[in-house]
Design a protein around this motif. Structure first.
Motif, PDB file in Angstrom:
ATOM      1  N   MET A 275       0.828  -1.203   0.000  1.00  0.00           N
ATOM      2  CA  MET A 275       0.000   0.000   0.000  1.00  0.00           C
ATOM      3  C   MET A 275       0.862   1.252   0.000  1.00  0.00           C
ATOM      4  O   MET A 275       0.386   2.350  -0.280  1.00  0.00           O
ATOM      5  N   ILE A 276       2.138   1.086   0.356  1.00  0.00           N
ATOM      6  CA  ILE A 276       3.072   2.208   0.279  1.00  0.00           C
ATOM      7  C   ILE A 276       4.188   1.833  -0.699  1.00  0.00           C
ATOM      8  O   ILE A 276       4.388   0.651  -0.995  1.00  0.00           O
ATOM      9  N   VAL A 277       4.905   2.840  -1.174  1.00  0.00           N
ATOM     10  CA  VAL A 277       6.056   2.586  -2.035  1.00  0.00           C
ATOM     11  C   VAL A 277       7.260   2.394  -1.131  1.00  0.00           C
ATOM     12  O   VAL A 277       7.502   3.199  -0.227  1.00  0.00           O
ATOM     13  N   GLY A 278       7.987   1.304  -1.327  1.00  0.00           N
ATOM     14  CA  GLY A 278       9.168   1.055  -0.506  1.00  0.00           C
ATOM     15  C   GLY A 278       8.830   0.157   0.673  1.00  0.00           C
ATOM     16  O   GLY A 278       7.728  -0.393   0.766  1.00  0.00           O
ATOM     17  N   SER A 279       9.804   0.033   1.560  1.00  0.00           N
ATOM     18  CA  SER A 279       9.618  -0.894   2.679  1.00  0.00           C
ATOM     19  C   SER A 279       9.457  -0.114   3.994  1.00  0.00           C
ATOM     20  O   SER A 279       9.098   1.061   3.990  1.00  0.00           O
ATOM     21  N   PHE A 280       9.765  -0.784   5.110  1.00  0.00           N
ATOM     22  CA  PHE A 280       9.453  -0.194   6.422  1.00  0.00           C
ATOM     23  C   PHE A 280      10.037   1.210   6.609  1.00  0.00           C
ATOM     24  O   PHE A 280       9.378   2.107   7.123  1.00  0.00           O
ATOM     25  N   GLU A 281      11.285   1.388   6.181  1.00  0.00           N
ATOM     26  CA  GLU A 281      11.925   2.682   6.440  1.00  0.00           C
ATOM     27  C   GLU A 281      11.225   3.817   5.679  1.00  0.00           C
ATOM     28  O   GLU A 281      11.386   4.986   6.021  1.00  0.00           O
ATOM     29  N   ALA A 282      10.436   3.463   4.645  1.00  0.00           N
ATOM     30  CA  ALA A 282       9.721   4.494   3.885  1.00  0.00           C
ATOM     31  C   ALA A 282       8.323   4.743   4.464  1.00  0.00           C
ATOM     32  O   ALA A 282       7.579   5.587   3.963  1.00  0.00           O
ATOM     33  N   SER A 308       2.185 -10.283  11.737  1.00  0.00           N
ATOM     34  CA  SER A 308       3.101  -9.546  12.604  1.00  0.00           C
ATOM     35  C   SER A 308       2.354  -9.071  13.851  1.00  0.00           C
ATOM     36  O   SER A 308       1.570  -8.120  13.791  1.00  0.00           O
ATOM     37  N   PRO A 309       2.607  -9.731  15.008  1.00  0.00           N
ATOM     38  CA  PRO A 309       1.939  -9.277  16.233  1.00  0.00           C
ATOM     39  C   PRO A 309       2.396  -7.878  16.612  1.00  0.00           C
ATOM     40  O   PRO A 309       3.431  -7.394  16.137  1.00  0.00           O
ATOM     41  N   VAL A 310       1.648  -7.218  17.481  1.00  0.00           N
ATOM     42  CA  VAL A 310       1.928  -5.808  17.750  1.00  0.00           C
ATOM     43  C   VAL A 310       3.286  -5.634  18.437  1.00  0.00           C
ATOM     44  O   VAL A 310       3.966  -4.618  18.240  1.00  0.00           O
ATOM     45  N   SER A 311       3.745  -6.644  19.188  1.00  0.00           N
ATOM     46  CA  SER A 311       5.105  -6.556  19.755  1.00  0.00           C
ATOM     47  C   SER A 311       6.128  -6.430  18.621  1.00  0.00           C
ATOM     48  O   SER A 311       7.123  -5.702  18.733  1.00  0.00           O
ATOM     49  N   ASN A 312       5.870  -7.122  17.517  1.00  0.00           N
ATOM     50  CA  ASN A 312       6.800  -7.053  16.390  1.00  0.00           C
ATOM     51  C   ASN A 312       6.696  -5.718  15.664  1.00  0.00           C
ATOM     52  O   ASN A 312       7.693  -5.214  15.127  1.00  0.00           O
ATOM     53  N   GLU A 313       5.498  -5.119  15.661  1.00  0.00           N
ATOM     54  CA  GLU A 313       5.365  -3.786  15.053  1.00  0.00           C
ATOM     55  C   GLU A 313       6.253  -2.781  15.794  1.00  0.00           C
ATOM     56  O   GLU A 313       6.905  -1.939  15.186  1.00  0.00           O
ATOM     57  N   TRP A 314       6.290  -2.892  17.122  1.00  0.00           N
ATOM     58  CA  TRP A 314       7.159  -1.999  17.913  1.00  0.00           C
ATOM     59  C   TRP A 314       8.635  -2.298  17.637  1.00  0.00           C
ATOM     60  O   TRP A 314       9.463  -1.393  17.568  1.00  0.00           O
ATOM     61  N   ARG A 315       8.946  -3.565  17.472  1.00  0.00           N
ATOM     62  CA  ARG A 315      10.338  -3.934  17.177  1.00  0.00           C
ATOM     63  C   ARG A 315      10.747  -3.333  15.828  1.00  0.00           C
ATOM     64  O   ARG A 315      11.833  -2.777  15.678  1.00  0.00           O
ATOM     65  N   LEU A 316       9.850  -3.402  14.863  1.00  0.00           N
ATOM     66  CA  LEU A 316      10.134  -2.838  13.537  1.00  0.00           C
ATOM     67  C   LEU A 316      10.333  -1.329  13.622  1.00  0.00           C
ATOM     68  O   LEU A 316      11.197  -0.755  12.959  1.00  0.00           O
ATOM     69  N   HIS A 320      13.710   0.378  12.425  1.00  0.00           N
ATOM     70  CA  HIS A 320      13.767   1.199  11.217  1.00  0.00           C
ATOM     71  C   HIS A 320      13.756   2.697  11.496  1.00  0.00           C
ATOM     72  O   HIS A 320      14.164   3.493  10.650  1.00  0.00           O
ATOM     73  N   PHE A 321      13.273   3.109  12.670  1.00  0.00           N
ATOM     74  CA  PHE A 321      13.201   4.545  12.940  1.00  0.00           C
ATOM     75  C   PHE A 321      14.069   4.959  14.121  1.00  0.00           C
ATOM     76  O   PHE A 321      14.090   6.117  14.507  1.00  0.00           O
TER      77      PHE A 321
END
Ligand code: IMP
Ligand code: ZN
Length: 359
Positions: A275-282, A308-316, A320-321
């Motif tokens: 849904m976005i262009v690029g990967s997580f960092e974008a 991806s459980p929400v714990s993994n969303e925080w890890r990402l 990446h940020f």
């Protein structure tokens, strides 16, 4: 977590809130398989095994393949009180086991004619299952949001609002507008949203600018005119609409309380579904997380599909940020401001998270 450094933060044990999770999309494949195996053994289904239909490692569903998963498969499998109860309990348990202390599940009321359930009985069954799951997992409090679907007629949408009102005292805290962004005209939902906001008590959240086809100037202005409390996804947004999103809002008694608008951002969903262009960092999380006037809450959307459980969303997010530990805990705590679950619940969550901040 006293000696915890950025690198080794334990995101499962970090108390988290999850406020954008679709019930049917949050059912794990293992749970779907268990439901299927039981029905198959009883000769009660001709459907294929969910582990074949949705292979365990497949997460790259896009907007064309994602919505049919529900209409052509999951809704045919989860089609009676027993499977609805079993899957709802499993979903709440999965979130609890991932360290979620407050959950707002959302679901589109769905009649199950073969099982003799109308939409009200569906909502009742989901709420009963959520209560049972909370009794087994006391660390989590779970509330329900009822979704209007973009394909609903105006009357069907108003009926969802009526159901939300009917079940307010049983744990329904808001309404949502979701469904295939390629379908429907949001202007048809203005009266339903007005009814939801009248009298207070229900929060309003809307899937917003999720795809280019649902990001026309007219659609975005119509939705912003509703002044929703929260927005989901927020992807294809021009600058002048960003200004409306962040504009100061007043609420509460005599409109005297400054309120922030919640942004429910779903990184893995947006990346896997392209849904976005690029990967997580974008991902636009990077643009929004520090902006004044909004509160960003990382959410899963459909953990059963995107894996991806929400714990993994925080890890990402950390990966990446590069947020520092204090920034992560502060962001997690700030999310409490935009829950629909009321002041008492906010206080309970602040106590839990305050403890963690000072660990
Ligand atoms: P349910 O409402 O509990 O049946 O959850 C599944 C439904 O949620 C799907 O049929 C969609 O209508 C909706 N849904 C799930 N994910 C999304 C999304 O990313 N965008 C819009 N609608 C969604
Ligand atoms: Zn969603």
């Amino acid at each position: 977590m006293a000696s915890e450094s950025e690198a080794d933060m334990d995101f499962v044990s970090m108390p988290k809130i999850e406020i954008h999770a679709h019930l049917s999309g949050s059912i794990s494949r293992q749970c779907l398989h268990e439901i299927w195996a039981k029905k198959k053994a009883a000769g009660a289904t001709d459907l294929e095994d969910p582990l074949v239909v949705m292979p365990v490692d497949k997460h790259d569903y896009d907007l064309n393949t994602f919505f049919p998963l529900f209409s052509s498969y999951i809704y045919h499998l989860v089609d009676d009180v027993e499977s609805l109860t079993y899957s709802t309990k499993a979903v709440v348990a999965d979130f609890a086991n991932d360290g979620v202390v407050y959950l707002e599940l959302r679901t589109t009321p769905r009649a199950m004619p073969a099982a003799g359930l109308d939409k009200a009985a569906y909502v009742q069954a989901v709420l009963d299952a959520m209560s049972a799951a909370q009794a087994e997992h006391p660390s989590i409090r779970a509330k329900l949001i009822l979704s209007m679907d973009r394909r609903n007629t105006p009357q069907e949408a108003r009926d969802v609002v009526l159901l939300a009102r009917q079940f307010c005292s049983r744990g329904v805290v808001g309404v949502d507008l979701c469904g295939d962004p390629a379908k429907g005209d949001v202007a048809l939902f203005t009266s339903a949203v007005r009814e939801a906001k009248a009298g207070g008590g229900l929060g309003v959240t809307v899937h917003f600018a999720e795809a280019e086809c649902s990001a026309s100037e007219a659609e975005l202005q119509t939705i912003m005119d509703w002044d929703p409390d929260r927005l989901g996804h927020v992807i294809h947004v021009p600058d002048h609409i960003k200004q409306r999103i962040t504009a100061p809002r007043l609420g509460g008694a005599n409109n005297s309380v400054a309120m922030t608008r919640g942004l429910e951002l779903c990184l893995s969903c947006n990346v896997h579904a392209k849904m976005i262009v690029g990967s997580f960092e974008a991902h636009h999380f990077g643009e929004w997380w520090r902006v004044a006037g909004v509160t960003v809450v990382p959410c899963t959307d459909d953990v059963g599909v995107f894996g991806s459980p929400v714990s993994n969303e925080w890890r990402l997010i950390q990966q990446h940020f590069r947020l520092a530990r204090a920034e992560i805990l502060e962001l997690a705590r700030k999310g409490i401001d935009v829950i629909f679950g009321g002041e008492e619940e906010k206080q309970r969550l602040r106590n839990i998270m305050w403890q963690r901040l000072n660990d």
